[in-house]
Design a protein around this motif. Structure first.
Motif, PDB file in Angstrom:
ATOM      1  N   LEU A   1     -11.505   5.825   2.668  1.00  0.00           N
ATOM      2  CA  LEU A   1     -11.186   4.641   3.446  1.00  0.00           C
ATOM      3  C   LEU A   1     -11.374   3.465   2.542  1.00  0.00           C
ATOM      4  CD1 LEU A   1     -10.761   3.601   6.020  1.00  0.00           C
ATOM      5  CD2 LEU A   1     -13.424   3.444   6.449  1.00  0.00           C
ATOM      6  N   LEU A   2     -10.236   2.422   2.577  1.00  0.00           N
ATOM      7  CA  LEU A   2     -10.413   1.352   2.050  1.00  0.00           C
ATOM      8  C   LEU A   2     -10.749   0.130   2.981  1.00  0.00           C
ATOM      9  CD1 LEU A   2      -7.681   1.705  -0.813  1.00  0.00           C
ATOM     10  CD2 LEU A   2     -10.001   2.251  -1.088  1.00  0.00           C
ATOM     11  N   LYS A   3     -11.629  -0.391   3.190  1.00  0.00           N
ATOM     12  CA  LYS A   3     -12.024  -1.248   4.114  1.00  0.00           C
ATOM     13  C   LYS A   3     -12.734  -2.348   3.437  1.00  0.00           C
ATOM     14  CE  LYS A   3     -14.351  -1.583   8.502  1.00  0.00           C
ATOM     15  NZ  LYS A   3     -15.776  -1.881   8.359  1.00  0.00           N
ATOM     16  N   ASP A   4     -12.281  -3.761   3.795  1.00  0.00           N
ATOM     17  CA  ASP A   4     -12.968  -5.095   3.447  1.00  0.00           C
ATOM     18  C   ASP A   4     -12.657  -5.199   2.186  1.00  0.00           C
ATOM     19  OD1 ASP A   4     -14.510  -5.138   5.819  1.00  0.00           O
ATOM     20  OD2 ASP A   4     -15.967  -4.085   5.291  1.00  0.00           O
ATOM     21  N   ASP A   5     -11.999  -6.546   1.730  1.00  0.00           N
ATOM     22  CA  ASP A   5     -11.645  -6.783   0.366  1.00  0.00           C
ATOM     23  C   ASP A   5     -10.805  -5.840  -0.174  1.00  0.00           C
ATOM     24  OD1 ASP A   5     -11.226  -8.582  -1.612  1.00  0.00           O
ATOM     25  OD2 ASP A   5     -13.113  -8.081  -2.619  1.00  0.00           O
ATOM     26  N   VAL A   6      -9.735  -5.329   0.521  1.00  0.00           N
ATOM     27  CA  VAL A   6      -8.697  -4.185   0.094  1.00  0.00           C
ATOM     28  C   VAL A   6      -7.975  -4.556  -1.130  1.00  0.00           C
ATOM     29  CG1 VAL A   6      -8.836  -3.114   2.374  1.00  0.00           C
ATOM     30  CG2 VAL A   6      -7.064  -4.645   1.910  1.00  0.00           C
ATOM     31  N   VAL A   7      -7.528  -5.854  -1.196  1.00  0.00           N
ATOM     32  CA  VAL A   7      -6.599  -6.205  -2.289  1.00  0.00           C
ATOM     33  C   VAL A   7      -7.546  -5.926  -3.705  1.00  0.00           C
ATOM     34  CG1 VAL A   7      -5.497  -8.196  -3.468  1.00  0.00           C
ATOM     35  CG2 VAL A   7      -5.277  -7.938  -1.128  1.00  0.00           C
TER      36      VAL A   7
ATOM     37  N   THR B   1       0.916  -6.669   2.590  1.00  0.00           N
ATOM     38  CA  THR B   1      -0.412  -7.323   1.926  1.00  0.00           C
ATOM     39  C   THR B   1       0.107  -6.955   0.393  1.00  0.00           C
ATOM     40  OG1 THR B   1      -1.629  -6.675   3.711  1.00  0.00           O
ATOM     41  CG2 THR B   1      -2.638  -6.889   1.360  1.00  0.00           C
ATOM     42  N   LEU B   2       0.613  -5.633   0.079  1.00  0.00           N
ATOM     43  CA  LEU B   2       1.057  -5.502  -1.342  1.00  0.00           C
ATOM     44  C   LEU B   2       2.097  -6.380  -1.905  1.00  0.00           C
ATOM     45  CD1 LEU B   2       1.339  -1.479  -1.117  1.00  0.00           C
ATOM     46  CD2 LEU B   2      -0.553  -3.036  -1.982  1.00  0.00           C
ATOM     47  N   LEU B   3       3.123  -6.674  -1.363  1.00  0.00           N
ATOM     48  CA  LEU B   3       4.034  -7.627  -1.589  1.00  0.00           C
ATOM     49  C   LEU B   3       3.356  -8.924  -1.711  1.00  0.00           C
ATOM     50  CD1 LEU B   3       7.177  -6.305   0.788  1.00  0.00           C
ATOM     51  CD2 LEU B   3       6.919  -6.219  -2.007  1.00  0.00           C
ATOM     52  N   GLN B   4       2.641  -9.646  -0.792  1.00  0.00           N
ATOM     53  CA  GLN B   4       2.200 -10.639  -0.921  1.00  0.00           C
ATOM     54  C   GLN B   4       1.125 -11.012  -2.063  1.00  0.00           C
ATOM     55  OE1 GLN B   4       0.011 -11.856   2.472  1.00  0.00           O
ATOM     56  NE2 GLN B   4      -0.732 -13.774   1.899  1.00  0.00           N
TER      57      GLN B   4
ATOM     58  N   LEU C   1       1.537  -6.464  -5.884  1.00  0.00           N
ATOM     59  CA  LEU C   1       1.117  -5.268  -6.307  1.00  0.00           C
ATOM     60  C   LEU C   1       1.997  -4.025  -6.234  1.00  0.00           C
ATOM     61  CD1 LEU C   1      -2.579  -5.700  -4.414  1.00  0.00           C
ATOM     62  CD2 LEU C   1      -2.143  -5.784  -6.831  1.00  0.00           C
ATOM     63  N   VAL C   2       3.190  -4.538  -6.130  1.00  0.00           N
ATOM     64  CA  VAL C   2       4.182  -3.414  -5.901  1.00  0.00           C
ATOM     65  C   VAL C   2       4.920  -3.175  -7.303  1.00  0.00           C
ATOM     66  CG1 VAL C   2       6.524  -2.655  -5.037  1.00  0.00           C
ATOM     67  CG2 VAL C   2       4.628  -3.718  -3.565  1.00  0.00           C
ATOM     68  N   ASP C   3       4.779  -2.163  -7.939  1.00  0.00           N
ATOM     69  CA  ASP C   3       5.594  -1.933  -9.138  1.00  0.00           C
ATOM     70  C   ASP C   3       6.973  -1.429  -9.010  1.00  0.00           C
ATOM     71  OD1 ASP C   3       3.313  -2.191 -11.238  1.00  0.00           O
ATOM     72  OD2 ASP C   3       2.326  -0.751  -9.803  1.00  0.00           O
ATOM     73  N   GLU C   4       7.258  -0.639  -8.144  1.00  0.00           N
ATOM     74  CA  GLU C   4       8.555  -0.269  -7.818  1.00  0.00           C
ATOM     75  C   GLU C   4       9.074  -0.024  -6.410  1.00  0.00           C
ATOM     76  OE1 GLU C   4       9.644   3.489 -10.119  1.00  0.00           O
ATOM     77  OE2 GLU C   4       8.355   2.857 -11.872  1.00  0.00           O
ATOM     78  N   LEU C   5       9.988  -0.242  -6.099  1.00  0.00           N
ATOM     79  CA  LEU C   5      10.755  -0.004  -4.567  1.00  0.00           C
ATOM     80  C   LEU C   5      11.679   1.395  -4.654  1.00  0.00           C
ATOM     81  CD1 LEU C   5      11.261  -3.605  -3.728  1.00  0.00           C
ATOM     82  CD2 LEU C   5       9.674  -2.207  -2.643  1.00  0.00           C
TER      83      LEU C   5
ATOM     84  N   GLY D   1       5.648 -13.480   4.175  1.00  0.00           N
ATOM     85  CA  GLY D   1       4.572 -13.481   2.988  1.00  0.00           C
ATOM     86  C   GLY D   1       5.150 -12.775   1.648  1.00  0.00           C
ATOM     87  N   ALA D   2       6.084 -11.938   1.515  1.00  0.00           N
ATOM     88  CA  ALA D   2       6.473 -11.328   0.219  1.00  0.00           C
ATOM     89  C   ALA D   2       7.022 -12.733  -0.739  1.00  0.00           C
ATOM     90  CB  ALA D   2       7.902 -10.784   0.499  1.00  0.00           C
ATOM     91  N   ILE D   3       6.426 -12.346  -1.940  1.00  0.00           N
ATOM     92  CA  ILE D   3       6.442 -13.453  -2.925  1.00  0.00           C
ATOM     93  C   ILE D   3       7.841 -13.648  -3.481  1.00  0.00           C
ATOM     94  CG2 ILE D   3       4.028 -13.715  -3.318  1.00  0.00           C
ATOM     95  CD1 ILE D   3       4.540 -12.112  -5.989  1.00  0.00           C
ATOM     96  N   PRO D   4       8.319 -14.499  -4.090  1.00  0.00           N
ATOM     97  CA  PRO D   4       9.598 -14.507  -4.864  1.00  0.00           C
ATOM     98  C   PRO D   4       9.197 -13.596  -6.128  1.00  0.00           C
ATOM     99  CG  PRO D   4       8.938 -17.010  -4.343  1.00  0.00           C
ATOM    100  CD  PRO D   4       8.067 -15.954  -4.034  1.00  0.00           C
TER     101      PRO D   4
END
Length: 198
Positions: free
Chosen positions: A104-110, A135-138, A141-145, A164-167
């Motif tokens: 489980l990843l909970k609290d401050d997951v980024v 959250t990952l896109l924002q 944190l995404v290396d590949e799609l 929320g997705a960044i450029p």
């Protein structure tokens, strides 16, 4: 350092909700669950098997984890390595994780995901998990799609690229088209967005 690879089914208008069945995710009154099924063929199946090969870890949101945990332990022959893989589950709430090798990843997951990325180990693959993907896109944190784009529009539903997705720029690393018209395409993160004029 390892990669985070987001693997998704999506429509032409970007909907990723409930690709596998009518009851998968009906939130928001979504009534088109199972929209991928009419387009699957042997070609698509082989492409999927290639993308499901170990080694990998899974990084999943709570709802996708619950769907996977209720199905894959009994069908592991169809996905070699899935029971042995680590499953990192992102949730705002405490939850009981009965599927083996689940964490489980909970609290401050980024920060926790950034730490996992910095470690040595298998790449982490994200399937479904629409809230987690945002959250990952924002947070870049995404290396590949790895996308499967189906020749259908649904008009409503959870979208891959929501608020929320960044450029970000990506480069094409692989592409193929199934006989039923599904575009199977892989992109890798490629720096900042560049602009110009004609």
């Amino acid at each position: 350092m390892r990669k985070i690879i987001v693997t998704e089914f999506m429509t032409l208008d970007g909907v990723m909700q409930a690709p596998g069945g009518p009851e998968e995710d009906t939130s928001g009154g979504f009534k088109y669950g199972g929209w991928t099924v009419p387009y699957f063929d042997e070609f698509s199946g082989k492409a999927m098997q290639e993308q499901m090969k170990p080694p990998f870890d899974l990084l999943l949101g709570r709802k996708t984890y619950e769907i996977f945990a209720s199905y894959w332990p009994q069908h592991a022959k169809a996905w070699p390595g899935v029971n042995e893989a680590k499953k990192y589950v992102v949730s705002h709430e405490d939850m009981k994780l009965e599927w083996e090798h689940s964490i489980l990843l909970k609290d401050d997951v980024v920060a926790k995901i950034q730490k996992l990325k910095a470690e040595d180990g298998a790449d982490m693959k994200v399937w479904g998990s629409s809230n987690l993907v945002q959250t990952l896109l924002q947070h870049d944190l995404v290396d590949e799609l790895w996308l499967k784009i189906f020749p259908i529009t649904l008009g409503s539903g959870k979208r891959l690229f929501a608020e929320g997705a960044i450029p970000a720029a990506f480069k094409l690393t692989d592409s193929k088209v199934s006989p039923s018209g599904v575009i199977i395409v892989n992109y890798a993160r490629a720096g900042e967005v560049k602009t110009g004029s004609f």
